[in-house]
Write a protein that holds these residues in place. Structure first.
Motif, PDB file in Angstrom:
ATOM      1  N   MET A   1       0.384  -1.560   0.139  1.00 45.86           N
ATOM      2  CA  MET A   1      -0.392   0.396   0.010  1.00 45.86           C
ATOM      3  C   MET A   1       0.626   1.447   0.005  1.00 45.86           C
ATOM      4  N   VAL A   2       1.047   2.186  -0.745  1.00 42.66           N
ATOM      5  CA  VAL A   2       1.447   3.328  -1.018  1.00 42.66           C
ATOM      6  C   VAL A   2       0.937   4.366   0.330  1.00 42.66           C
ATOM      7  N   PHE A   3       1.302   5.175   0.537  1.00 45.01           N
ATOM      8  CA  PHE A   3       1.036   6.377   1.443  1.00 45.01           C
ATOM      9  C   PHE A   3       1.723   7.387   0.247  1.00 45.01           C
ATOM     10  N   VAL A   4       0.468   8.343  -0.061  1.00 40.71           N
ATOM     11  CA  VAL A   4       1.117   9.845  -0.437  1.00 40.71           C
ATOM     12  C   VAL A   4       0.950  10.636   1.366  1.00 40.71           C
ATOM     13  N   VAL A   5       2.003  11.588   1.339  1.00 44.95           N
ATOM     14  CA  VAL A   5       1.737  12.582   2.515  1.00 44.95           C
ATOM     15  C   VAL A   5       2.371  13.416   1.882  1.00 44.95           C
ATOM     16  N   ARG A   6       0.930  14.936   2.431  1.00 41.68           N
ATOM     17  CA  ARG A   6       1.384  16.401   2.272  1.00 41.68           C
ATOM     18  C   ARG A   6       2.022  16.754   3.977  1.00 41.68           C
ATOM     19  N   TYR A   7       3.278  17.066   4.481  1.00 44.08           N
ATOM     20  CA  TYR A   7       3.185  16.957   5.652  1.00 44.08           C
ATOM     21  C   TYR A   7       5.106  17.501   5.546  1.00 44.08           C
ATOM     22  N   VAL A   8       5.308  19.288   6.111  1.00 42.19           N
ATOM     23  CA  VAL A   8       6.367  20.108   5.822  1.00 42.19           C
ATOM     24  C   VAL A   8       7.661  19.245   7.173  1.00 42.19           C
ATOM     25  N   SER A   9       6.884  19.735   7.748  1.00 41.88           N
ATOM     26  CA  SER A   9       8.169  19.273   9.192  1.00 41.88           C
ATOM     27  C   SER A   9       6.940  18.014   9.917  1.00 41.88           C
ATOM     28  N   ASP A  10       7.949  17.515  10.949  1.00 40.34           N
ATOM     29  CA  ASP A  10       8.020  16.487  11.490  1.00 40.34           C
ATOM     30  C   ASP A  10       7.286  15.627  11.043  1.00 40.34           C
ATOM     31  N   SER A  11       7.423  14.156  11.738  1.00 37.97           N
ATOM     32  CA  SER A  11       6.518  13.104  11.312  1.00 37.97           C
ATOM     33  C   SER A  11       4.889  12.731  10.963  1.00 37.97           C
ATOM     34  N   PRO A  12       4.694  12.584  10.148  1.00 35.48           N
ATOM     35  CA  PRO A  12       2.986  12.419  10.072  1.00 35.48           C
ATOM     36  C   PRO A  12       2.937  11.091  10.043  1.00 35.48           C
ATOM     37  N   ALA A  13       3.536  10.239  10.278  1.00 42.96           N
ATOM     38  CA  ALA A  13       3.680   9.010  11.236  1.00 42.96           C
ATOM     39  C   ALA A  13       3.245   9.088  12.873  1.00 42.96           C
ATOM     40  N   SER A  14       3.846  10.184  13.243  1.00 43.99           N
ATOM     41  CA  SER A  14       3.739  10.426  14.870  1.00 43.99           C
ATOM     42  C   SER A  14       2.585  10.627  14.985  1.00 43.99           C
ATOM     43  N   ALA A  15       2.427  11.445  13.960  1.00 44.13           N
ATOM     44  CA  ALA A  15       1.180  13.140  14.268  1.00 44.13           C
ATOM     45  C   ALA A  15       0.027  12.380  14.332  1.00 44.13           C
ATOM     46  N   LEU A  16      -0.458  11.235  13.356  1.00 41.24           N
ATOM     47  CA  LEU A  16      -1.343  10.075  13.902  1.00 41.24           C
ATOM     48  C   LEU A  16      -1.580   9.594  14.786  1.00 41.24           C
ATOM     49  N   ARG A  17      -0.292   8.991  15.048  1.00 44.00           N
ATOM     50  CA  ARG A  17      -0.251   8.284  16.414  1.00 44.00           C
ATOM     51  C   ARG A  17      -1.032   8.437  17.653  1.00 44.00           C
ATOM     52  N   GLY A  18      -0.570   9.932  17.507  1.00 43.03           N
ATOM     53  CA  GLY A  18      -0.551  10.639  18.810  1.00 43.03           C
ATOM     54  C   GLY A  18      -1.197  11.180  18.721  1.00 43.03           C
ATOM     55  N   ALA A  19      -2.332  11.963  17.218  1.00 43.73           N
ATOM     56  CA  ALA A  19      -4.191  12.169  17.268  1.00 43.73           C
ATOM     57  C   ALA A  19      -4.829  10.182  18.229  1.00 43.73           C
ATOM     58  N   ALA A  20      -4.174   9.416  17.301  1.00 40.49           N
ATOM     59  CA  ALA A  20      -5.084   8.130  17.613  1.00 40.49           C
ATOM     60  C   ALA A  20      -5.240   7.713  18.676  1.00 40.49           C
ATOM     61  N   ASP A  21      -3.971   8.007  20.008  1.00 44.39           N
ATOM     62  CA  ASP A  21      -3.575   8.082  21.454  1.00 44.39           C
ATOM     63  C   ASP A  21      -4.560   8.630  21.598  1.00 44.39           C
ATOM     64  N   ARG A  22      -4.837  10.440  21.808  1.00 44.40           N
ATOM     65  CA  ARG A  22      -5.675  10.794  22.737  1.00 44.40           C
ATOM     66  C   ARG A  22      -7.142  10.679  22.247  1.00 44.40           C
ATOM     67  N   ILE A  23      -7.266   9.997  20.718  1.00 41.36           N
ATOM     68  CA  ILE A  23      -8.968   9.881  20.735  1.00 41.36           C
ATOM     69  C   ILE A  23      -8.998   8.574  21.989  1.00 41.36           C
ATOM     70  N   ARG A  24      -8.352   7.743  21.764  1.00 34.46           N
ATOM     71  CA  ARG A  24      -8.312   6.440  22.393  1.00 34.46           C
ATOM     72  C   ARG A  24      -8.544   6.498  24.302  1.00 34.46           C
ATOM     73  N   SER A  25      -7.681   7.596  24.619  1.00 37.57           N
ATOM     74  CA  SER A  25      -7.399   7.761  25.964  1.00 37.57           C
ATOM     75  C   SER A  25      -9.277   8.819  26.485  1.00 37.57           C
ATOM     76  N   ALA A  26     -10.074   9.500  25.490  1.00 40.43           N
ATOM     77  CA  ALA A  26     -10.663  10.467  25.761  1.00 40.43           C
ATOM     78  C   ALA A  26     -11.898   9.450  26.067  1.00 40.43           C
ATOM     79  N   PRO A  27     -12.680   9.508  27.240  1.00 40.57           N
ATOM     80  CA  PRO A  27     -14.003   9.042  27.671  1.00 40.57           C
ATOM     81  C   PRO A  27     -15.346   9.025  26.641  1.00 40.57           C
ATOM     82  N   ALA A  28     -15.505  10.362  25.718  1.00 38.18           N
ATOM     83  CA  ALA A  28     -16.047  10.392  24.719  1.00 38.18           C
ATOM     84  C   ALA A  28     -15.293  10.700  22.915  1.00 38.18           C
ATOM     85  N   VAL A  29     -16.195  10.374  22.191  1.00 42.78           N
ATOM     86  CA  VAL A  29     -15.271  11.071  21.171  1.00 42.78           C
ATOM     87  C   VAL A  29     -16.896  11.963  20.312  1.00 42.78           C
ATOM     88  N   GLN A  30     -16.579  13.155  20.154  1.00 38.71           N
ATOM     89  CA  GLN A  30     -17.992  13.682  19.547  1.00 38.71           C
ATOM     90  C   GLN A  30     -17.434  13.910  17.698  1.00 38.71           C
TER      91      GLN A  30
END
Length: 639
Positions: A1-30
């Motif tokens: 599977m090929v990923f096309v990532v538009r990103y200027v600084s820092d790792s897009p993978a770590s940003a997405l994993r960070g977003a996933a961690d915040r969603i998982r740890s939240a009591p709820a998601v809107q």
């Protein structure tokens, strides 16, 4: 599977994993959700989903219809308005509107909101986008510093600054998660309430009206598309959802804090399947047959097969042979009525020494007062071969509109035409099952569609639309569903408008036919509609402009030039579908910036500086964004 990532600084993978961690740890998601099936039916939702798989929120349809939804452990309940139910279970509208019921699978929403969008499941989806992400230094056109990660058909947008907030993700949903398309829900009997014209010719001796049970909605062949805007939220939102679920479905919610909800004072919601419509339906059986004697005799028996007592007037005639006769009918549930024997002289000519034969037509129908105030309507429909009894069953409150529209669609039928009437009924049935009953009612009651005879072709094909899965599966086409929806919306919004749907009018100067997707002949407006399920927004705008200005030539098959008639305003209406990606989520300011940056790729002005459009309208998740020709300078092209 090929990923096309538009990103200027820092790792897009770590940003997405960070977003996933915040969603998982939240009591709820809107979450805001837009779902679009392969036939072009769009459904929107706003929900709060908790970590213990509870959900509450609203479900809305773009052109009318709203419902409240709560989801608990293994069950759900929904409370919808009339338009919402008319799209999903037209048989039950009056019996079910405004009350909590436990819906059949897939009726409230095409997939399990709590199972697919709870914090853990949503976090796993985000992580799957990050698994193989790679850096790409391509800059973005968005001034808000939003970056895009694409993984196959799935896309995610997130901020580049601060906590790398995940703004949006979208892609095709696994068909195995979809229970049933959220359009017409077929339950029990398919017959329409009390519509029973029996039209017989010649040797038909069946003595019974034919009842056609239309096929259920076809299985999904192309993955449906879902767009999601997630927002992790705190314990207050989770507690509120637990309370909302417990109030309606106390057995399906875990314990909530003391005082958050009181015990319900009435039994829980009834199952949708157990809610009876509560009106009469009539079955007609006649003894019509070949007549070989000097006097012909026949009878009609009426049975109330519905769930309530009902009354009406039975009409019967034979052509040629017997003039119209009527009988009052008033029946309890299960009751029957049989007419006295009806007799008429054999109309076949008498020729000594020869056997002669002619075709006669037996016609019977039962006129129900709920059908409106035109008792001649069923007879008109019957003489055109229109048998509404073959329609999927719908609530009597909508039946007058359906019959009225069938009358309009077949008013041009001439003697000997045996196909137009049945085709109109088939088209109407398709549109009802596609969830378009509110639009059909609007068109019928307005009486302001100037070419209703063309609706048969449109309605038979409303489930065919631009489909997700490739850049432009049906190049430059909006799809019949969108055309009918837009015509209905114009008629609903403007009580003066008169509409020609995908038609044309004669140009007084050239003598040619000028046409557009929708013409409003009162307000002198020509609409060209485009549907974008890809990155090709600018391409769609260019095609619409060219068509409104006659640059696409004359269609050989129809003889129509796609061109706004003289004196008509030119309006390009572009739908950014969920599969169009990030632009589906653009605000008007973001769309304005994008159009300004792309202004060299299309021209809103001709070589003399005259505007080629009067309005550009783009519809996406934020609604309609409009630029009139006086404000084209905002998008970089002052005319």
């Amino acid at each position: 599977m090929v990923f096309v990532v538009r990103y200027v600084s820092d790792s897009p993978a770590s940003a997405l994993r960070g977003a996933a961690d915040r969603i998982r740890s939240a009591p709820a998601v809107q979450v805001g959700v837009t779902y679009r099936d392969a036939g072009g039916h769009t459904i929107n939702g706003q929900f709060t989903v908790t970590g213990d798989n509870l959900a509450s929120g609203t479900v809305t349809d773009p052109l009318g219809g709203r419902a409240d939804l709560v989801v608990g452990a293994g069950t759900s309940a929904v409370r919808g308005d009339a338009d919402w139910w008319a799209r999903r279970s037209p048989k039950q509208v009056r019996a079910i509107t405004g009350q909590w019921v436990r819906p059949e699978p897939g009726v409230a929403f095409p997939f399990d909101i709590a199972a697919v969008l709870n914090p853990t499941a949503l976090a796993k989806r985000v992580e799957s986008l990050a698994t193989a992400a790679r850096r790409n230094d391509e800059t973005t056109e968005d001034d808000d510093k939003v970056r895009t990660v694409v993984s196959g058909d799935w896309t995610a947008l997130f901020d580049t600054g601060g906590d790398r907030k995940l703004r949006w993700l979208g892609g095709p949903l696994d068909p195995n998660l979809v229970t049933q398309p959220a359009a017409y829900h077929d339950n029990d009997d398919n017959r329409s309430a009390g519509v029973t014209p029996a039209h017989r010719t010649g040797p038909d001796t069946s003595g019974r009206s034919t009842v056609v049970a239309p096929a259920r909605y076809d299985p999904i062949a192309i993955p449906p598309y879902v767009a999601i805007t997630p927002e992790p939220t705190g314990s207050d939102a989770a507690t509120g959802t637990q309370a909302a679920v417990a109030k309606v479905l106390p057995e399906a919610s875990p314990a909530v804090p003391s005082g958050a909800v009181s015990a319900p004072s009435a039994p829980g919601p009834a199952a949708q399947r157990n809610v009876k419509p509560g009106y009469a339906t009539f079955d007609l059986v006649s003894t019509a047959q070949d007549c070989n004697t000097p006097m012909c005799t026949w009878t009609v028996t009426v049975t109330n097969t519905g769930t309530a007592a009902g009354s009406g007037v039975l009409y019967a005639s034979v052509t040629p042979g017997m003039p119209l006769v009527t009988f009052p009918v008033n029946l309890p549930v299960g009751g029957t009525f049989t007419t006295p024997p009806m007799t008429f002289p054999n109309p076949a000519p008498i020729i000594r020494g020869k056997n002669t034969q002619i075709t006669i037509t037996y016609t019977t129908w039962l006129f129900n007062p709920s059908f409106g105030h035109d008792p001649a309507l069923p007879n008109r429909l019957a003489t055109r071969g229109v048998n509404p009894n073959t329609l999927v069953q719908i609530d009597p409150g909508y039946m007058p509109s359906v019959l009225k529209l069938l009358d309009q669609m077949t008013s041009h039928v001439g003697a000997g035409d045996t196909t137009t009437g049945p085709n109109a009924v088939t088209a109407m049935d398709t549109a009802i099952r596609a969830g378009m009953l509110p639009e059909l009612k609007t068109i019928a009651e307005s009486g302001r569609l100037e070419n209703p005879e063309d609706l048969t072709t449109k309605l038979k094909n409303v489930v065919q639309d631009t489909l997700p899965g490739s850049p432009d599966p049906v190049a430059d086409k909006i799809g019949f569903r969108r055309e009918v929806e837009q015509a209905a919306e114009i008629l609903r919004q403007d009580p003066r408008a008169r509409v020609v749907l995908d038609g044309a009018i004669r140009n007084p100067v050239t003598g040619e036919l000028d046409g557009a997707d929708v013409l409003d002949t009162v307000n002198k407006s020509a609409f060209q509609l485009k549907s974008v399920s890809s990155e090709r927004l600018i391409h769609a705008i260019k095609i619409a402009i060219n068509q409104l200005n006659g640059l696409r030539g004359v269609d050989v098959s129809s003889g129509i030039r796609q061109q706004a008639p003289p004196g008509y305003s030119k309006i390009a209406l572009i739908y950014l579908e969920p599969a169009s990606g990030r632009r589906h989520q653009f605000t008007k300011d973001q769309l304005t910036r994008y159009l300004r940056q792309s202004s060299s790729d299309f021209s809103l002005c001709d070589e003399n500086g005259i505007a080629r459009l009067d309005q550009l309208i783009i519809v996406n998740a934020h609604g309609a964004s409009t630029w009139t020709k006086g404000r084209f300078s905002e998008i970089g092209q002052a005319c």
